[in-house]
Design a protein around this motif. Structure first.
Motif, PDB file in Angstrom:
ATOM      1  N   THR A 221       0.841  -1.206   0.000  1.00 32.92           N
ATOM      2  CA  THR A 221       0.000   0.000   0.000  1.00 32.92           C
ATOM      3  C   THR A 221       0.873   1.253   0.000  1.00 32.92           C
ATOM      4  O   THR A 221       2.023   1.227   0.461  1.00 32.92           O
ATOM      5  N   LEU A 222       0.286   2.343  -0.484  1.00 34.08           N
ATOM      6  CA  LEU A 222       1.014   3.607  -0.446  1.00 34.08           C
ATOM      7  C   LEU A 222       1.291   4.007   0.996  1.00 34.08           C
ATOM      8  O   LEU A 222       2.355   4.558   1.294  1.00 34.08           O
ATOM      9  N   ASN A 227       5.372   5.073   4.997  1.00 32.82           N
ATOM     10  CA  ASN A 227       5.920   4.879   6.338  1.00 32.82           C
ATOM     11  C   ASN A 227       7.383   4.445   6.303  1.00 32.82           C
ATOM     12  O   ASN A 227       8.152   4.761   7.219  1.00 32.82           O
ATOM     13  N   ASP A 228       7.787   3.727   5.254  1.00 35.31           N
ATOM     14  CA  ASP A 228       9.115   3.118   5.190  1.00 35.31           C
ATOM     15  C   ASP A 228      10.150   3.968   4.466  1.00 35.31           C
ATOM     16  O   ASP A 228      11.315   3.577   4.377  1.00 35.31           O
ATOM     17  N   HIS A 241      -4.835  10.479  -5.801  1.00 37.15           N
ATOM     18  CA  HIS A 241      -6.097  10.470  -5.062  1.00 37.15           C
ATOM     19  C   HIS A 241      -5.962   9.889  -3.658  1.00 37.15           C
ATOM     20  O   HIS A 241      -6.870  10.038  -2.826  1.00 37.15           O
ATOM     21  N   LEU A 242      -4.831   9.248  -3.380  1.00 39.72           N
ATOM     22  CA  LEU A 242      -4.628   8.644  -2.058  1.00 39.72           C
ATOM     23  C   LEU A 242      -3.892   9.549  -1.086  1.00 39.72           C
ATOM     24  O   LEU A 242      -3.788   9.235   0.107  1.00 39.72           O
ATOM     25  N   ILE A 243      -3.365  10.661  -1.575  1.00 37.06           N
ATOM     26  CA  ILE A 243      -2.515  11.497  -0.726  1.00 37.06           C
ATOM     27  C   ILE A 243      -3.230  11.972   0.525  1.00 37.06           C
ATOM     28  O   ILE A 243      -2.703  11.867   1.641  1.00 37.06           O
ATOM     29  N   ASN A 244      -4.438  12.460   0.358  1.00 36.89           N
ATOM     30  CA  ASN A 244      -5.155  13.017   1.507  1.00 36.89           C
ATOM     31  C   ASN A 244      -5.622  11.958   2.507  1.00 36.89           C
ATOM     32  O   ASN A 244      -6.066  12.302   3.607  1.00 36.89           O
ATOM     33  N   SER A 245      -5.505  10.700   2.140  1.00 32.93           N
ATOM     34  CA  SER A 245      -5.882   9.629   3.080  1.00 32.93           C
ATOM     35  C   SER A 245      -4.703   9.127   3.896  1.00 32.93           C
ATOM     36  O   SER A 245      -4.875   8.293   4.794  1.00 32.93           O
TER      37      SER A 245
END
Length: 247
Positions: A221-222, A227-228, A241-245
């Motif tokens: 997952t992104l 995190n890594d 589209h996933l940045i804000n999550s």
């Protein structure tokens, strides 16, 4: 030690996108490390005011009048997000006289070769430089231009010369931004000016996602990738589209 974090973002559409998605990461990181922060929103050489030259304009940053006061300039592409736990980059390594860069062969050299074959693209670094800018070079390494650490007093003339050597050919070149990336990578390597940092400093999400998820069905997952790593490069508009999550 005086450091400036810089991004180049030219064009109303891209400035709006940068302001909405990426600028907060850059500004927060700069504040944390005590860096000045600048966003370049216009052509640095207006004699070459053409959309195809935007990617090459950053090579002129170090020869701006304001740049010479800095010991380091850290240049980030405007599609990079930053893990809040990222350490300060300017003193993370002893760069000597070199330019800090990151290898594009991610997640590792062999994985990139396998991924390129799977996609039906050029495979080796030598293939890349020949195809994108017609350069012959004996290397296993492609320098990704998304993150570079410069020392203006040491590197401004070199970078300026790269810009003026290639800017005319950049316009309407079929390789588009890959032409810029290949010529700067070629010049840095042939002049032995590269200092390869860990891939955490320019972690290419699209490359890793393709290798682990598309090819090997790992379900990376992104969020886990974020995190890594330190600086996460969402090149190719990958998963904006996933940045804000992200948490």
């Amino acid at each position: 030690m005086k450091v400036c974090l810089v991004s180049v973002c030219i064009g109303d559409k891209y400035i709006l996108q940068y302001n909405n998605l990426f600028k907060q990461f850059h500004a927060t990181y700069a504040k944390k490390c005590g860096y000045d922060f600048k966003v370049i929103t216009d052509y640095l050489d207006t004699n070459w005011k053409h959309p195809d030259t935007i990617c090459l304009q950053k090579q002129l940053i170090c020869c701006q009048e304001w740049a010479i006061e800095y010991d380091f300039i850290i240049c980030l592409d405007c599609d990079i997000i930053i893990n809040p736990n990222t350490p300060c980059l300017h003193d993370f390594y002893d760069f000597g006289d070199k330019i800090g860069v990151v290898n594009q062969s991610q997640p590792n050299l062999q994985a990139r070769l396998v991924s390129q074959k799977h996609k039906g693209y050029e495979v080796t670094a030598k293939d890349y430089y020949k195809l994108k800018s017609n350069h012959d070079i004996e290397t296993d390494h492609i320098i990704n231009g998304g993150v570079m650490v410069w020392q203006p007093r040491k590197h401004k003339e070199f970078l300026k010369n790269v810009f003026y050597k290639y800017v005319k050919n950049q316009i309407n070149h079929p390789s588009k931004f890959h032409f810029e990336q290949s010529v700067i990578g070629y010049e840095i390597q042939t002049h032995e000016m590269h200092f390869f940092m860990s891939m955490k400093w320019n972690a290419l999400w699209g490359n890793n996602k393709y290798y682990y998820n598309t090819m090997h069905n790992k379900g990376l997952t992104l969020q886990a990738f974020f995190n890594d790593n330190y600086l996460i490069h969402l090149a190719g508009h990958c998963d904006y589209h996933l940045i804000n999550s992200l948490t």
